[in-house]
Design a protein around this motif. Sequence first.
Motif, PDB file in Angstrom:
ATOM      1  N   UNK A  60     -56.423 -55.669   2.079  1.00 14.48           N
ATOM      2  CA  UNK A  60     -55.356 -55.160   2.491  1.00 14.48           C
ATOM      3  C   UNK A  60     -54.798 -53.848   1.624  1.00 14.48           C
ATOM      4  N   UNK A  61     -55.379 -53.927   0.257  1.00 15.10           N
ATOM      5  CA  UNK A  61     -54.752 -53.070  -0.592  1.00 15.10           C
ATOM      6  C   UNK A  61     -54.896 -51.527  -0.398  1.00 15.10           C
ATOM      7  N   UNK A  62     -56.045 -51.194   0.555  1.00 14.49           N
ATOM      8  CA  UNK A  62     -56.403 -49.793   0.765  1.00 14.49           C
ATOM      9  C   UNK A  62     -56.540 -49.965   2.379  1.00 14.49           C
ATOM     10  N   UNK A  63     -55.918 -49.359   3.173  1.00 12.44           N
ATOM     11  CA  UNK A  63     -56.062 -49.334   4.631  1.00 12.44           C
ATOM     12  C   UNK A  63     -57.336 -48.637   4.997  1.00 12.44           C
ATOM     13  N   UNK A  64     -58.142 -49.457   5.926  1.00  6.18           N
ATOM     14  CA  UNK A  64     -59.330 -48.966   6.276  1.00  6.18           C
ATOM     15  C   UNK A  64     -60.572 -49.339   5.181  1.00  6.18           C
ATOM     16  N   UNK A  65     -60.403 -49.578   4.093  1.00 13.01           N
ATOM     17  CA  UNK A  65     -61.254 -50.063   3.132  1.00 13.01           C
ATOM     18  C   UNK A  65     -62.296 -51.079   3.572  1.00 13.01           C
ATOM     19  N   UNK A 112     -60.384 -57.037   7.197  1.00 12.86           N
ATOM     20  CA  UNK A 112     -59.390 -58.029   7.654  1.00 12.86           C
ATOM     21  C   UNK A 112     -59.291 -57.971   9.209  1.00 12.86           C
ATOM     22  N   UNK A 113     -59.202 -58.760  10.174  1.00 15.05           N
ATOM     23  CA  UNK A 113     -58.855 -58.839  11.480  1.00 15.05           C
ATOM     24  C   UNK A 113     -57.736 -58.251  11.574  1.00 15.05           C
ATOM     25  N   UNK A 114     -57.236 -57.828  12.819  1.00 17.25           N
ATOM     26  CA  UNK A 114     -55.581 -57.933  13.302  1.00 17.25           C
ATOM     27  C   UNK A 114     -54.844 -59.275  12.977  1.00 17.25           C
ATOM     28  N   UNK A 115     -55.528 -60.423  13.208  1.00 15.15           N
ATOM     29  CA  UNK A 115     -54.904 -61.554  12.909  1.00 15.15           C
ATOM     30  C   UNK A 115     -54.839 -62.103  11.375  1.00 15.15           C
TER      31      UNK A 115
END
Length: 163
Positions: A60-65, A112-115
């Motif tokens: 989650x550190x870099x969105x979309x990574x 990561x998933x939305x969950x």
Amino acid sequence: MNPTPQHSEEAVARAANSRLVRDFGLLIKSATRLEQCIDRALRRECGISHTMLEVLIRLCRKPGEQVSQRQLADDLTLTSSGTTRLIDRMEEAGLVCRVQSPGDRRVVLVEPTAEGRTAFLHAAAVHAEVVEKYFVQPLTADDHAQLIGALSVIDKALREGTR
């Protein structure tokens, strides 16, 4: 190895009780106890382990990574098989998904998933509460700043020494 006259029981005991051994032991025991406390709180309140949170932090550190399993293993200092088993459990729980790398079919990426992002936000709040209670509050602001500064110096020396 039997103690020889050069290795008397007193000399061995002095070495085992040296200031360096005690001080480093205190650091390791404190870090281990804090990690165990965080893990218990995360399992109780979020249903995930501390290691799973570490994966989610990295993802989650870099969105979309998208991060490869190999990179996760390196970042978390886990074996390749240990990382595979961990990602298997996280995928079964709906926290992450695996995708093939568009540039290299041999590489498996994890995202990561939305969950997983929702679980991460809850777990990050629980983590912060435990860290605040046991790592920040017991110290004065000045002592905490000194501790963080000292740990940063040690970390830098270790990074430079292992090159």
